[in-house]
Design a protein around this motif. Structure first.
Motif, mmCIF file in Angstrom:
data_model
loop_
_atom_site.group_PDB
_atom_site.id
_atom_site.type_symbol
_atom_site.label_atom_id
_atom_site.label_comp_id
_atom_site.label_asym_id
_atom_site.label_seq_id
_atom_site.Cartn_x
_atom_site.Cartn_y
_atom_site.Cartn_z
ATOM 1 N N PRO A 29 0.837 -1.200 0.000
ATOM 2 C CA PRO A 29 0.000 0.000 0.000
ATOM 3 C C PRO A 29 0.878 1.259 0.000
ATOM 4 O O PRO A 29 1.841 1.349 0.765
ATOM 5 C CB PRO A 29 -0.783 -0.091 1.315
ATOM 6 C CG PRO A 29 -0.588 -1.496 1.797
ATOM 7 C CD PRO A 29 0.749 -1.914 1.282
ATOM 8 N N THR A 30 0.548 2.228 -0.858
ATOM 9 C CA THR A 30 1.293 3.493 -0.885
ATOM 10 C C THR A 30 0.325 4.647 -1.125
ATOM 11 O O THR A 30 -0.819 4.442 -1.536
ATOM 12 C CB THR A 30 2.351 3.553 -2.014
ATOM 13 O OG1 THR A 30 1.713 3.919 -3.249
ATOM 14 C CG2 THR A 30 3.096 2.240 -2.193
ATOM 15 N N MET A 31 0.881 5.827 -0.912
ATOM 16 C CA MET A 31 0.128 7.031 -1.278
ATOM 17 C C MET A 31 0.783 7.691 -2.483
ATOM 18 O O MET A 31 0.633 8.903 -2.702
ATOM 19 C CB MET A 31 0.079 8.003 -0.096
ATOM 20 C CG MET A 31 -0.579 7.359 1.128
ATOM 21 S SD MET A 31 -1.319 8.540 2.251
ATOM 22 C CE MET A 31 0.068 9.548 2.648
ATOM 23 N N ASN A 76 -5.136 8.766 0.976
ATOM 24 C CA ASN A 76 -6.345 8.513 1.756
ATOM 25 C C ASN A 76 -6.732 9.723 2.609
ATOM 26 O O ASN A 76 -6.036 10.038 3.574
ATOM 27 C CB ASN A 76 -6.065 7.304 2.669
ATOM 28 C CG ASN A 76 -7.166 7.091 3.685
ATOM 29 O OD1 ASN A 76 -8.336 7.256 3.368
ATOM 30 N ND2 ASN A 76 -6.781 6.746 4.906
ATOM 31 N N GLN A 127 -6.950 9.915 6.769
ATOM 32 C CA GLN A 127 -5.833 9.869 7.711
ATOM 33 C C GLN A 127 -5.170 11.238 7.893
ATOM 34 O O GLN A 127 -4.240 11.378 8.669
ATOM 35 C CB GLN A 127 -4.807 8.811 7.310
ATOM 36 C CG GLN A 127 -4.037 9.104 6.042
ATOM 37 C CD GLN A 127 -3.260 7.881 5.576
ATOM 38 O OE1 GLN A 127 -3.841 6.876 5.188
ATOM 39 N NE2 GLN A 127 -1.939 7.954 5.622
ATOM 40 N N VAL A 183 -5.692 5.275 8.709
ATOM 41 C CA VAL A 183 -4.805 4.235 8.164
ATOM 42 C C VAL A 183 -5.435 2.855 8.341
ATOM 43 O O VAL A 183 -5.492 2.048 7.399
ATOM 44 C CB VAL A 183 -3.411 4.286 8.846
ATOM 45 C CG1 VAL A 183 -2.607 3.034 8.547
ATOM 46 C CG2 VAL A 183 -2.641 5.535 8.415
ATOM 47 N N VAL A 213 -8.492 2.469 5.974
ATOM 48 C CA VAL A 213 -8.208 2.293 4.541
ATOM 49 C C VAL A 213 -7.476 0.974 4.297
ATOM 50 O O VAL A 213 -7.694 0.317 3.270
ATOM 51 C CB VAL A 213 -7.447 3.519 3.954
ATOM 52 C CG1 VAL A 213 -5.965 3.465 4.246
ATOM 53 C CG2 VAL A 213 -7.693 3.619 2.455
ATOM 54 N N CYS A 214 -6.639 0.567 5.257
ATOM 55 C CA CYS A 214 -5.938 -0.716 5.055
ATOM 56 C C CYS A 214 -6.911 -1.884 5.149
ATOM 57 O O CYS A 214 -6.801 -2.853 4.395
ATOM 58 C CB CYS A 214 -4.777 -0.855 6.041
ATOM 59 S SG CYS A 214 -3.404 0.226 5.558
ATOM 60 N N PHE A 217 4.964 -3.277 4.578
ATOM 61 C CA PHE A 217 5.016 -1.927 5.137
ATOM 62 C C PHE A 217 6.451 -1.602 5.527
ATOM 63 O O PHE A 217 7.237 -2.500 5.853
ATOM 64 C CB PHE A 217 4.109 -1.827 6.376
ATOM 65 C CG PHE A 217 2.646 -1.868 6.023
ATOM 66 C CD1 PHE A 217 1.934 -0.700 5.795
ATOM 67 C CD2 PHE A 217 1.990 -3.084 5.883
ATOM 68 C CE1 PHE A 217 0.591 -0.734 5.445
ATOM 69 C CE2 PHE A 217 0.645 -3.125 5.527
ATOM 70 C CZ PHE A 217 -0.058 -1.938 5.308
ATOM 71 N N GLN A 267 2.871 2.770 12.499
ATOM 72 C CA GLN A 267 1.907 2.255 11.509
ATOM 73 C C GLN A 267 2.030 0.733 11.393
ATOM 74 O O GLN A 267 1.036 0.023 11.278
ATOM 75 C CB GLN A 267 2.162 2.927 10.162
ATOM 76 C CG GLN A 267 1.308 2.408 9.034
ATOM 77 C CD GLN A 267 1.376 3.309 7.804
ATOM 78 O OE1 GLN A 267 0.650 4.268 7.696
ATOM 79 N NE2 GLN A 267 2.254 2.993 6.870
HETATM 80 C C1 LIG Z 1 -0.462 2.640 4.539
HETATM 81 C C2 LIG Z 1 -0.949 3.851 3.773
HETATM 82 C C3 LIG Z 1 -0.821 3.613 2.276
HETATM 83 C C4 LIG Z 1 -2.443 4.004 4.071
HETATM 84 O O1 LIG Z 1 -2.973 5.097 3.382
HETATM 85 C C5 LIG Z 1 -0.202 5.121 4.185
HETATM 86 O O2 LIG Z 1 -0.405 5.414 5.527
HETATM 87 C C6 LIG Z 1 1.257 5.056 3.850
HETATM 88 O O3 LIG Z 1 1.544 5.290 2.686
HETATM 89 O O4 LIG Z 1 2.104 4.775 4.712
#
Ligand SMILES: CC(C)(CO)[C@@H](O)C(=O)[O-]
Ligand SMILES: Nc1ncnc2c1ncn2[C@@H]1O[C@H](COP(=O)(O)OP(=O)(O)OP(=O)(O)O)[C@@H](O)[C@H]1O
Ligand code: BAL
Length: 385
Positions: free
Chosen positions: A80-82, A110, A113, A198, A201-202, A216, A223
């Motif tokens: 998972p990324t932003m 997201n 968060q 977080v 969305v996860c 992660f 996190q």
């Molecule tokens: C895990 C994540 C993608 C959730 O939006 C974000 O917190 C991140 O990029 O670390």
């Protein structure tokens, strides 16, 4: 054969291969056999074509694809990324590819968060560059025989929050997952809706992608603790894998937000990793009590604060230390003494304040040095065996 027919033939060939070959042998075959339409875009939308890496915006086509992989006994690792990808993200993709036949990367900023006064609006968005990086990495993976990046999931907010619009206020109307008090400590104390967003969305991403493993980075260590708790407490059928923090040569942890720093703040921002290292040295020297471990970290940070405050505004990079913490690895609660059997987490956060009196030609970063930047970092103090 027309391009469309060629593509359909390739797709059914792929289905055949997915169903026929064991998971670790599929990639070189699919790589050569399944690329069908050529295009200037490095990765293509699942709705318009089938390249090696497909881009999904909607849940159902991704679920269908995931079901096919499951039936043919392939494994999926989700990263998972932003977006705003950098080597930290790519290291997680490499790890996922080493451990799975298929890697899914989600790219979604997201909103839930980010608190109402946080940097959602200015969060970097670099879609084209991100897709080019993933495409280059996928080519590299193809040559090594590792798993491949087979899906990018880039949903809209309406897709991720189908019933209620996302709400970042503290009372927060909507459907949320929360861990208390874990999500309220440290990062959660400064960013009160962060871990609720977080975890929520996860949970959605895990339900949509049904990954065998999720990846992660240690850089966001609290996190990782939240995600492990999510998986444990909600009996999610996935394994949590943590990749090491990737750093620049001078020790600064890579972060999407580093683009805002500029050279002046970037240099002084090293105070965080330097302080944590001083505390780590105390643990390595046999100290176990909180005060003995943390004092050199606090002393170093305080001395850099004073040093910067004493400089002319055009020279200095001011910052505020949010916390320097010595915490339990599963609860993130502060420790008075480290239990050698459990080890501990040293972590910290600093807020780099806007640059004052920028000089002519000074490299100020994205936003002209005026966007405050939160830096976080950590070191795991391993159990002594
Ligand atoms: C895990 C994540 C993608 C959730 O939006 C974000 O917190 C991140 O990029 O670390
Ligand atoms: N330097 C890094 N090393 C390893 N993993 C990282 C690093 N930076 C980010 N990650 C991981 O990449 C995943 C996606 O993070 P995200 O997209 O928020 O990037 P980011 O650089 O952490 O952004 P920001 O620091 O601005 O929040 C997370 O699991 C995060 O821990
Ligand atoms: N890397 C964690 C995501 C965030 O800071 O919002």
């Amino acid at each position: 054969m027309t391009p469309l027919l060629r593509c359909l033939a390739a797709r059914s060939a792929r289905r055949y291969m997915l169903a026929t070959f064991p998971r670790n042998s599929s990639h070189s075959l699919t790589a050569s056999a399944v690329r069908c339409l050529s295009s200037s875009s490095p990765l293509r939308s699942a709705t318009t074509s089938a390249s090696e890496t497909q881009i999904f915006h909607d849940v159902e086509p991704l679920r269908k694809y995931r079901r096919e992989l499951l039936l043919s006994k392939r494994t999926v690792g989700l990263v998972p990324t932003m977006g705003a990808l950098h080597e930290g993200h790519l290291s997680l993709v490499r790890q996922a590819a080493a451990e799975n036949s298929h890697v899914f990367v989600s790219v979604y900023v997201n909103p839930t968060q980010f608190g109402l006064n946080e940097d959602l609006a200015s969060y970097p968005k670099t879609w084209e560059a991100d897709m080019a990086m993933l495409s280059a990495l996928d080519k590299e993976l193809a040559s090594t025989g590792a798993g491949r990046i087979s899906a990018v999931f880039a949903p809209s907010t309406k897709t991720m929050y189908p019933t209620m619009p996302p709400d970042s206020s503290i009372p927060g109307a909507g459907s949320f997952v929360e861990m208390r008090p874990l999500g309220q400590l440290l990062e959660g104390a400064s960013r009160p809706v962060f871990f609720r967003g977080v975890a929520t969305v996860c949970m959605k991403l895990f339900n949509i992608c049904a990954p065998d493993s999720v990846y992660f980075g240690q850089k966001d260590i609290q996190q990782t603790v939240v995600i492990k708790r999510l998986v444990k407490d909600f009996h999610l059928d996935t394994e949590v894998r943590i990749g090491p923090t990737q750093r620049a040569d001078d020790g600064l942890a890579l972060s999407s937000r580093n683009v805002y720093l500029g050279s002046r703040r970037r240099l002084i921002g090293l105070v965080l990793s330097q302080s944590l290292r001083k505390a780590e040295a105390q643990y390595k020297a046999g100290k176990r009590k909180r005060g003995d471990i943390l004092w050199p970290a606090n002393a170093h940070a305080d001395s850099v604060v004073l040093e910067q405050d004493a400089l002319e505004p055009g020279q200095r990079a001011r910052f505020v230390v949010d916390y320097l913490s010595l915490a339990d690895p599963e609860t993130m609660e502060e420790l008075e003494e480290v239990d050698e059997i459990r080890g501990a987490i040293l972590s910290g956060a600093v807020k780099m304040l806007p640059v004052e009196n920028p000089g002519d030609g000074e490299e100020l970063g994205v936003g002209g040095g005026q966007i405050p930047v939160r830096l976080i970092d950590n070191i795991v103090l391993n159990p002594v065996t």
